[in-house]
Design a protein around this motif. Structure first.
Motif, PDB file in Angstrom:
ATOM      1  N   PHE A  74       0.804  -1.782   0.240  1.00  0.00           N
ATOM      2  CA  PHE A  74      -0.145   0.064   0.035  1.00  0.00           C
ATOM      3  C   PHE A  74       0.939   1.595   0.596  1.00  0.00           C
ATOM      4  O   PHE A  74       0.578   2.572  -0.966  1.00  0.00           O
ATOM      5  N   ARG A  75       1.878   1.241   0.695  1.00  0.00           N
ATOM      6  CA  ARG A  75       2.978   2.203   1.056  1.00  0.00           C
ATOM      7  C   ARG A  75       3.277   2.233  -0.677  1.00  0.00           C
ATOM      8  O   ARG A  75       4.282   3.873  -0.961  1.00  0.00           O
ATOM      9  N   GLN A  76       3.752   1.745  -0.577  1.00  0.00           N
ATOM     10  CA  GLN A  76       4.515   1.387  -2.246  1.00  0.00           C
ATOM     11  C   GLN A  76       3.630   2.229  -3.425  1.00  0.00           C
ATOM     12  O   GLN A  76       3.800   3.030  -4.700  1.00  0.00           O
ATOM     13  N   GLU A  77       2.955   2.071  -3.302  1.00  0.00           N
ATOM     14  CA  GLU A  77       1.540   2.666  -4.558  1.00  0.00           C
ATOM     15  C   GLU A  77       1.140   3.910  -3.877  1.00  0.00           C
ATOM     16  O   GLU A  77       0.715   4.153  -4.800  1.00  0.00           O
ATOM     17  N   ALA A  78       0.848   4.135  -2.853  1.00  0.00           N
ATOM     18  CA  ALA A  78       0.837   5.755  -2.346  1.00  0.00           C
ATOM     19  C   ALA A  78       2.229   6.339  -2.974  1.00  0.00           C
ATOM     20  O   ALA A  78       1.662   7.501  -4.018  1.00  0.00           O
ATOM     21  N   ARG A  79       3.313   6.399  -3.131  1.00  0.00           N
ATOM     22  CA  ARG A  79       4.568   6.920  -3.316  1.00  0.00           C
ATOM     23  C   ARG A  79       4.410   6.734  -5.268  1.00  0.00           C
ATOM     24  O   ARG A  79       4.576   7.915  -4.778  1.00  0.00           O
ATOM     25  N   GLU A  80       4.156   6.252  -5.659  1.00  0.00           N
ATOM     26  CA  GLU A  80       3.634   5.643  -6.434  1.00  0.00           C
ATOM     27  C   GLU A  80       2.434   6.828  -7.483  1.00  0.00           C
ATOM     28  O   GLU A  80       2.961   7.885  -8.424  1.00  0.00           O
ATOM     29  N   LEU A  81       1.910   6.954  -6.651  1.00  0.00           N
ATOM     30  CA  LEU A  81       0.207   8.063  -7.389  1.00  0.00           C
ATOM     31  C   LEU A  81       1.079   9.477  -6.819  1.00  0.00           C
ATOM     32  O   LEU A  81       0.894  10.641  -7.593  1.00  0.00           O
ATOM     33  N   ARG A  82       2.122   9.422  -5.761  1.00  0.00           N
ATOM     34  CA  ARG A  82       2.236  11.077  -5.092  1.00  0.00           C
ATOM     35  C   ARG A  82       3.249  11.620  -5.880  1.00  0.00           C
ATOM     36  O   ARG A  82       3.348  12.542  -6.633  1.00  0.00           O
ATOM     37  N   ALA A  83       4.323  10.717  -6.562  1.00  0.00           N
ATOM     38  CA  ALA A  83       5.561  10.463  -7.930  1.00  0.00           C
ATOM     39  C   ALA A  83       4.838  11.017  -8.481  1.00  0.00           C
ATOM     40  O   ALA A  83       4.639  12.188  -9.360  1.00  0.00           O
ATOM     41  N   CYS A  84       3.738  10.344  -9.058  1.00  0.00           N
ATOM     42  CA  CYS A  84       2.827  10.761 -10.499  1.00  0.00           C
ATOM     43  C   CYS A  84       2.095  12.198 -10.438  1.00  0.00           C
ATOM     44  O   CYS A  84       2.005  13.135 -11.537  1.00  0.00           O
ATOM     45  N   ALA A  85       1.263  12.295  -9.504  1.00  0.00           N
ATOM     46  CA  ALA A  85       1.028  13.849  -8.918  1.00  0.00           C
ATOM     47  C   ALA A  85       2.408  14.924  -8.786  1.00  0.00           C
ATOM     48  O   ALA A  85       1.915  16.085  -9.723  1.00  0.00           O
ATOM     49  N   ARG A  86       3.220  14.772  -8.005  1.00  0.00           N
ATOM     50  CA  ARG A  86       4.442  15.777  -8.237  1.00  0.00           C
ATOM     51  C   ARG A  86       4.717  15.658  -9.718  1.00  0.00           C
ATOM     52  O   ARG A  86       5.102  16.757 -10.314  1.00  0.00           O
ATOM     53  N   GLN A  87       5.009  14.671 -10.699  1.00  0.00           N
ATOM     54  CA  GLN A  87       5.092  15.185 -12.165  1.00  0.00           C
ATOM     55  C   GLN A  87       4.269  15.486 -12.780  1.00  0.00           C
ATOM     56  O   GLN A  87       4.532  16.593 -13.343  1.00  0.00           O
ATOM     57  N   LEU A  88       2.963  16.144 -12.703  1.00  0.00           N
ATOM     58  CA  LEU A  88       1.847  16.347 -13.485  1.00  0.00           C
ATOM     59  C   LEU A  88       2.038  18.444 -12.617  1.00  0.00           C
ATOM     60  O   LEU A  88       2.367  19.326 -13.510  1.00  0.00           O
ATOM     61  N   ARG A  89       2.100  18.281 -10.951  1.00  0.00           N
ATOM     62  CA  ARG A  89       2.389  19.420 -10.984  1.00  0.00           C
ATOM     63  C   ARG A  89       3.512  20.615 -11.588  1.00  0.00           C
ATOM     64  O   ARG A  89       3.880  21.226 -11.590  1.00  0.00           O
ATOM     65  N   LYS A  90       5.042  20.002 -11.530  1.00  0.00           N
ATOM     66  CA  LYS A  90       6.066  20.500 -12.360  1.00  0.00           C
ATOM     67  C   LYS A  90       5.674  20.196 -14.069  1.00  0.00           C
ATOM     68  O   LYS A  90       6.321  21.413 -14.179  1.00  0.00           O
ATOM     69  N   ASN A  91       5.162  19.828 -14.865  1.00  0.00           N
ATOM     70  CA  ASN A  91       4.716  19.744 -16.123  1.00  0.00           C
ATOM     71  C   ASN A  91       3.654  21.378 -16.390  1.00  0.00           C
ATOM     72  O   ASN A  91       3.595  21.206 -17.447  1.00  0.00           O
ATOM     73  N   ASP A  92       3.438  21.537 -15.116  1.00  0.00           N
ATOM     74  CA  ASP A  92       1.761  22.702 -15.417  1.00  0.00           C
ATOM     75  C   ASP A  92       2.563  23.812 -15.405  1.00  0.00           C
ATOM     76  O   ASP A  92       3.242  23.973 -15.138  1.00  0.00           O
TER      77      ASP A  92
END
Length: 92
Positions: A74-92
């Motif tokens: 669960f923690r690993q999957e949560a980390r992956e989702l947070r990384a995706c969200a960070r990447q989206l914010r960075k590219n915005d």
């Protein structure tokens, strides 16, 4: 900064997201933008196919009987989702 839904959809795919959730009244715009991005080469058809493979695999996995997910998974999957969200914010 406000990003149009179609551009946001394309950026999400570029950032590695496989599945997009968009309002039904904006889905046509998002789909059109993704198709345009694929047609122009901005996003490769292979990238879209990879996403479809992962989505199909997840659907098969979810169709199986429920399994208990460890806290570690669960923690690993949560980390992956947070990384995706960070990447989206960075590219915005």
């Amino acid at each position: 900064m406000h990003t149009e839904i179609g551009e946001a959809a394309v950026k999400a795919l570029e950032a590695g997201c496989d599945l997009l959730i968009v309002p039904v009244n904006k889905s046509g715009s998002a789909l059109h933008a993704v198709r345009t991005a694929v047609d122009s080469g901005r996003i490769s058809a292979q990238r879209v196919e990879e996403s479809l493979r992962r989505i199909r695999a997840m659907k098969r996995k979810l169709a199986k009987p429920v399994r208990v997910v460890s806290g570690r998974t669960f923690r690993q999957e949560a980390r992956e989702l947070r990384a995706c969200a960070r990447q989206l914010r960075k590219n915005d």
